[in-house]
Design an enzyme around this catalytic site. Sequence first.
Site, PDB file in Angstrom:
ATOM      1  N   TRP A   1       3.430   4.235  -6.946  1.00 10.22           N
ATOM      2  CA  TRP A   1       2.022   4.642  -6.926  1.00 10.22           C
ATOM      3  C   TRP A   1       1.913   6.011  -7.563  1.00 10.22           C
ATOM      4  O   TRP A   1       2.706   6.905  -7.269  1.00 10.22           O
ATOM      5  CB  TRP A   1       1.464   4.725  -5.490  1.00 10.22           C
ATOM      6  CG  TRP A   1       0.097   5.339  -5.501  1.00 10.22           C
ATOM      7  CD1 TRP A   1      -1.068   4.727  -5.892  1.00 10.22           C
ATOM      8  CD2 TRP A   1      -0.249   6.702  -5.190  1.00 10.22           C
ATOM      9  NE1 TRP A   1      -2.108   5.630  -5.829  1.00 10.22           N
ATOM     10  CE2 TRP A   1      -1.630   6.846  -5.400  1.00 10.22           C
ATOM     11  CE3 TRP A   1       0.481   7.800  -4.759  1.00 10.22           C
ATOM     12  CZ2 TRP A   1      -2.311   8.047  -5.198  1.00 10.22           C
ATOM     13  CZ3 TRP A   1      -0.179   9.018  -4.554  1.00 10.22           C
ATOM     14  CH2 TRP A   1      -1.566   9.122  -4.765  1.00 10.22           C
TER      15      TRP A   1
ATOM     16  N   GLU B   1       1.233  -0.253  -6.747  1.00  8.99           N
ATOM     17  CA  GLU B   1       0.109  -0.046  -5.829  1.00  8.99           C
ATOM     18  C   GLU B   1      -1.095   0.521  -6.570  1.00  8.99           C
ATOM     19  O   GLU B   1      -1.027   1.595  -7.149  1.00  8.99           O
ATOM     20  CB  GLU B   1       0.519   0.937  -4.712  1.00  8.99           C
ATOM     21  CG  GLU B   1      -0.605   1.221  -3.727  1.00  8.99           C
ATOM     22  CD  GLU B   1      -0.231   2.260  -2.654  1.00  8.99           C
ATOM     23  OE1 GLU B   1       0.750   3.007  -2.838  1.00  8.99           O
ATOM     24  OE2 GLU B   1      -0.933   2.317  -1.634  1.00  8.99           O
TER      25      GLU B   1
ATOM     26  N   LYS C   1      -5.253   1.817  -6.918  1.00 10.08           N
ATOM     27  CA  LYS C   1      -6.185   2.609  -6.107  1.00 10.08           C
ATOM     28  C   LYS C   1      -7.474   2.779  -6.883  1.00 10.08           C
ATOM     29  O   LYS C   1      -7.439   3.045  -8.085  1.00 10.08           O
ATOM     30  CB  LYS C   1      -5.546   3.954  -5.798  1.00 10.08           C
ATOM     31  CG  LYS C   1      -6.373   4.811  -4.876  1.00 10.08           C
ATOM     32  CD  LYS C   1      -5.524   5.934  -4.301  1.00 10.08           C
ATOM     33  CE  LYS C   1      -6.369   6.828  -3.428  1.00 10.08           C
ATOM     34  NZ  LYS C   1      -5.553   7.799  -2.701  1.00 10.08           N
TER      35      LYS C   1
ATOM     36  N   ASP D   1      -3.037  -1.616  -0.550  1.00  8.93           N
ATOM     37  CA  ASP D   1      -3.266  -0.637   0.516  1.00  8.93           C
ATOM     38  C   ASP D   1      -4.733  -0.804   0.895  1.00  8.93           C
ATOM     39  O   ASP D   1      -5.614  -0.714   0.031  1.00  8.93           O
ATOM     40  CB  ASP D   1      -2.969   0.766  -0.037  1.00  8.93           C
ATOM     41  CG  ASP D   1      -3.226   1.884   0.951  1.00  8.93           C
ATOM     42  OD1 ASP D   1      -4.296   1.881   1.590  1.00  8.93           O
ATOM     43  OD2 ASP D   1      -2.381   2.786   1.064  1.00  8.93           O
TER      44      ASP D   1
ATOM     45  N   HIS E   1      -7.659   1.381  -0.443  1.00  9.05           N
ATOM     46  CA  HIS E   1      -7.778   1.607  -1.883  1.00  9.05           C
ATOM     47  C   HIS E   1      -8.802   0.750  -2.605  1.00  9.05           C
ATOM     48  O   HIS E   1      -8.706   0.563  -3.805  1.00  9.05           O
ATOM     49  CB  HIS E   1      -6.412   1.416  -2.540  1.00  9.05           C
ATOM     50  CG  HIS E   1      -5.448   2.493  -2.199  1.00  9.05           C
ATOM     51  ND1 HIS E   1      -4.259   2.675  -2.845  1.00  9.05           N
ATOM     52  CD2 HIS E   1      -5.501   3.472  -1.265  1.00  9.05           C
ATOM     53  CE1 HIS E   1      -3.610   3.709  -2.329  1.00  9.05           C
ATOM     54  NE2 HIS E   1      -4.354   4.200  -1.356  1.00  9.05           N
TER      55      HIS E   1
ATOM     56  N   HIS F   1       0.234  -1.894   2.460  1.00 12.52           N
ATOM     57  CA  HIS F   1       0.157  -0.622   3.164  1.00 12.52           C
ATOM     58  C   HIS F   1      -1.010  -0.761   4.123  1.00 12.52           C
ATOM     59  O   HIS F   1      -2.150  -0.934   3.683  1.00 12.52           O
ATOM     60  CB  HIS F   1      -0.138   0.537   2.208  1.00 12.52           C
ATOM     61  CG  HIS F   1       1.085   1.105   1.573  1.00 12.52           C
ATOM     62  ND1 HIS F   1       1.039   2.138   0.678  1.00 12.52           N
ATOM     63  CD2 HIS F   1       2.400   0.790   1.733  1.00 12.52           C
ATOM     64  CE1 HIS F   1       2.287   2.440   0.303  1.00 12.52           C
ATOM     65  NE2 HIS F   1       3.117   1.628   0.915  1.00 12.52           N
TER      66      HIS F   1
ATOM     67  N   ASP G   1     -10.586   6.843   1.225  1.00 12.25           N
ATOM     68  CA  ASP G   1      -9.181   6.575   1.562  1.00 12.25           C
ATOM     69  C   ASP G   1      -8.650   7.698   2.455  1.00 12.25           C
ATOM     70  O   ASP G   1      -7.790   8.471   2.075  1.00 12.25           O
ATOM     71  CB  ASP G   1      -8.383   6.504   0.247  1.00 12.25           C
ATOM     72  CG  ASP G   1      -6.908   6.300   0.481  1.00 12.25           C
ATOM     73  OD1 ASP G   1      -6.554   5.442   1.319  1.00 12.25           O
ATOM     74  OD2 ASP G   1      -6.092   6.992  -0.156  1.00 12.25           O
TER      75      ASP G   1
ATOM     76  N   ASP H   1      -6.986   7.688   5.275  1.00  8.47           N
ATOM     77  CA  ASP H   1      -5.692   7.508   5.943  1.00  8.47           C
ATOM     78  C   ASP H   1      -5.693   7.913   7.409  1.00  8.47           C
ATOM     79  O   ASP H   1      -4.822   8.655   7.864  1.00  8.47           O
ATOM     80  CB  ASP H   1      -4.579   8.230   5.152  1.00  8.47           C
ATOM     81  CG  ASP H   1      -4.256   7.506   3.856  1.00  8.47           C
ATOM     82  OD1 ASP H   1      -3.739   6.378   3.925  1.00  8.47           O
ATOM     83  OD2 ASP H   1      -4.542   8.046   2.771  1.00  8.47           O
TER      84      ASP H   1
ATOM     85  N   ASP I   1       0.809   3.178   6.318  1.00  9.55           N
ATOM     86  CA  ASP I   1       0.614   4.308   5.409  1.00  9.55           C
ATOM     87  C   ASP I   1      -0.623   5.092   5.827  1.00  9.55           C
ATOM     88  O   ASP I   1      -1.731   4.749   5.442  1.00  9.55           O
ATOM     89  CB  ASP I   1       0.469   3.805   3.957  1.00  9.55           C
ATOM     90  CG  ASP I   1       0.239   4.954   2.986  1.00  9.55           C
ATOM     91  OD1 ASP I   1       0.514   6.113   3.361  1.00  9.55           O
ATOM     92  OD2 ASP I   1      -0.201   4.701   1.852  1.00  9.55           O
TER      93      ASP I   1
HETATM   94  C1  RNT Z   1      -1.910   7.082  -1.748  1.00 11.47           C
HETATM   95  C2  RNT Z   1      -1.107   5.845  -1.568  1.00 11.47           C
HETATM   96  C3  RNT Z   1       0.358   6.067  -1.366  1.00 11.47           C
HETATM   97  C4  RNT Z   1       0.666   7.237  -0.481  1.00 11.47           C
HETATM   98  C5  RNT Z   1       2.096   7.326  -0.020  1.00 11.47           C
HETATM   99  C6  RNT Z   1       2.416   8.675   0.496  1.00 11.47           C
HETATM  100  O1  RNT Z   1      -3.254   6.866  -1.728  1.00 11.47           O
HETATM  101  O2  RNT Z   1      -1.619   5.095  -0.526  1.00 11.47           O
HETATM  102  O3  RNT Z   1       0.930   4.894  -0.933  1.00 11.47           O
HETATM  103  O4  RNT Z   1      -0.147   7.247   0.659  1.00 11.47           O
HETATM  104  O5  RNT Z   1       2.926   6.923  -1.019  1.00 11.47           O
HETATM  105 ZN    ZN Z   2      -0.521   3.443   0.178  1.00 18.89          ZN
END
Ligand code: RNT
Ligand code: ZN
Length: 418
Positions: free
Chosen positions: A181, A222, A224, A257, A260, A284, A292, A294, A325
């Site tokens: 990513w 990955e 986004k 993820d 994303h 993720h 995003d 998290d 994640d």
């Molecule tokens: C970032 C991605 C990625 C990170 C990690 C730390 O938006 O989700 O996967 O969160 O690699």
């Molecule tokens: Zn991620």
Amino acid sequence: MSYLEAKEKYSDFGIDTEIAMDKLRTVPVSLHCWQGDDVRGFDTDPSKPLTGGIQTTGNYPYRARTPEELMADIDEVLKLVPGRVKMNLHASYAVFENGDWADRDRLEPKHFKKWVDFCKERGLGCDFNPTFFSHPKCDPLTLSSPDEKTRRFWIDHGKACIRISQYLASELGQKCVMNIWTGDGFKDIPGDRLGPRVRYKEAIDEILSEPYDFALVKPCIEPKVFGIGVEAYTAGSAEFALSYAAFNRDKCIPLMDNGHYHPTEVVSDKIPALLTFFPEIALHVTRPIRWDSDHVVLFDDETREIAREIVRCGGLDGRVNIALDYFDASINRVCAWAVGFRNLQKALLFALLQPNDELKKLQDEGDFTKLMVIQEELKTAPFGDIWDEYCRRCQSPEDGEWFKEALRYEKEILSKRG
Ligand code: RNT
Ligand code: ZN
């Protein structure tokens, strides 16, 4: 209600709670090391900000500052969660002994020996991630940079990470999911959308030309939709990443993820879409709030729906690689880890306790009334009693117990950190 009564209740729905618990205990879920130190890692100046479109917020004290502290905190999490854990490391968590620091393009398996020992002693597998952010060589682009030198550095980093992933998989005897990513993108309307993507594609081609055993090392791409500071355009968009994986099925797999995508899109629905075509995918699991962000994974509707799709699509037998994640710096980090991991376990157990064959049959027969009624009634079935029993069988603390232990750890260990 006792476990035996709850078991009876479920068997009225045609569900065997024993099979569900036995199954869940075999399924590896990757625990992301980066929750413990706000994604800082050990290879760059920890006072420098996190870059690459991601951000941690919050000032809770006691973050881990050294490999020893981080490993101790992970050990505490292992005490607090049921189920089978796999580690998930970023390249920035290399452990340099006797001052033998190496830049990211020069990383070697030996820099992860400490982690291999850690995993071996605890019987864990390990996933891996090249770190294409928070580094002076982000210009700020990495693999999609127009600057040949920048690109070369990051391609070499990717190749080094393939070698490290191969090492982790061979040493630990479990597959290593290696996720690519980058936060490459632009804050505002670009003048060239194609160029960065073509360069990104060619860079990944080069990284994946490094030899590895695809049965053991699973590179992922990955995507986004946007990031902080890259609101207008990302090189690794959904279509880009998915197309890359589709055209390179013998070399990599797609990763989704759930933070994303556009806010009304759901990854639960995308899981069966991808599994129609790909033998294997990776996830993720996170919790986005408006962006995003998290946040810590909850036992909420979408987490449950993601788990239900994993279970219903046969994802627990290796087709879906599951990882957490998220990174919250505003609360006790050990608790953040434990709550999220426990919630994902809860969601998977909840999904395993659905009469999935019957639900499918009802749908195929067009009995949508009963399909709705059963799904609704199962929401208030005595799930908590099965969950408690699952924790006991895993020799892991039940709800109401683990938090006391986490508070003890904060008082006796974490609070001694400066
Ligand atoms: C970032 C991605 C990625 C990170 C990690 C730390 O938006 O989700 O996967 O969160 O690699
Ligand atoms: Zn991620």
